[in-house]
Design a protein around this motif. Sequence first.
Motif, mmCIF file in Angstrom:
data_model
loop_
_atom_site.group_PDB
_atom_site.id
_atom_site.type_symbol
_atom_site.label_atom_id
_atom_site.label_comp_id
_atom_site.label_asym_id
_atom_site.label_seq_id
_atom_site.Cartn_x
_atom_site.Cartn_y
_atom_site.Cartn_z
ATOM 1 N N GLN A 194 0.821 -1.209 0.000
ATOM 2 C CA GLN A 194 0.000 0.000 0.000
ATOM 3 C C GLN A 194 0.860 1.268 0.000
ATOM 4 O O GLN A 194 0.339 2.369 0.001
ATOM 5 C CB GLN A 194 -0.910 0.018 1.236
ATOM 6 N N GLY A 195 2.177 1.093 0.023
ATOM 7 C CA GLY A 195 3.066 2.245 -0.032
ATOM 8 C C GLY A 195 3.569 2.737 1.310
ATOM 9 O O GLY A 195 4.225 3.776 1.382
ATOM 10 N N VAL A 196 3.276 2.011 2.376
ATOM 11 C CA VAL A 196 3.746 2.409 3.695
ATOM 12 C C VAL A 196 5.270 2.291 3.749
ATOM 13 O O VAL A 196 5.836 1.306 3.293
ATOM 14 C CB VAL A 196 3.103 1.545 4.802
ATOM 15 N N GLN A 197 5.898 3.317 4.270
ATOM 16 C CA GLN A 197 7.346 3.298 4.450
ATOM 17 C C GLN A 197 7.639 3.404 5.939
ATOM 18 O O GLN A 197 6.993 4.169 6.651
ATOM 19 C CB GLN A 197 7.993 4.463 3.719
ATOM 20 N N LEU A 198 8.618 2.643 6.395
ATOM 21 C CA LEU A 198 8.964 2.630 7.806
ATOM 22 C C LEU A 198 10.339 3.250 8.010
ATOM 23 O O LEU A 198 11.276 2.952 7.286
ATOM 24 C CB LEU A 198 8.981 1.191 8.331
ATOM 25 N N GLY A 199 10.436 4.119 8.992
ATOM 26 C CA GLY A 199 11.719 4.682 9.389
ATOM 27 C C GLY A 199 12.128 4.062 10.718
ATOM 28 O O GLY A 199 11.327 4.002 11.645
ATOM 29 N N VAL A 200 13.355 3.591 10.796
ATOM 30 C CA VAL A 200 13.858 2.948 12.009
ATOM 31 C C VAL A 200 14.885 3.875 12.651
ATOM 32 O O VAL A 200 15.872 4.252 12.025
ATOM 33 C CB VAL A 200 14.489 1.573 11.682
ATOM 34 N N CYS A 201 14.646 4.233 13.878
ATOM 35 C CA CYS A 201 15.488 5.183 14.600
ATOM 36 C C CYS A 201 16.856 4.574 14.932
ATOM 37 O O CYS A 201 16.945 3.553 15.611
ATOM 38 C CB CYS A 201 14.777 5.611 15.868
ATOM 39 N N SER A 202 17.906 5.230 14.452
ATOM 40 C CA SER A 202 19.267 4.761 14.742
ATOM 41 C C SER A 202 19.584 4.825 16.231
ATOM 42 O O SER A 202 20.265 3.943 16.760
ATOM 43 C CB SER A 202 20.294 5.616 13.987
#
Length: 78
Positions: free
Chosen positions: A14-22
């Motif tokens: 569906q186009g969801v993008q995930l950002g993972v905190c360094s």
Amino acid sequence: MPNRGVTLDSLAKQGVQLGVCSVATRGYAGVIAAAVGGNADAINSELIANLVSNSRMVPAGIVAVSRAQERGYTLVRA
């Protein structure tokens, strides 16, 4: 708890993008290393190498969320 068919793969389609905190990832690596007697840097590298396909590392999660919201994205936590 049932996921009602919502999986990471279905969200990625569906186009969801995930950002993972360094910052958080490094913190978790330290906790894991302390628990198992491992090397925090090696564990951090392994965590980064095994991110799900629709995710990417961001320097600081809170900054990424703030910038995304400035651009019209919405953060939803359940």
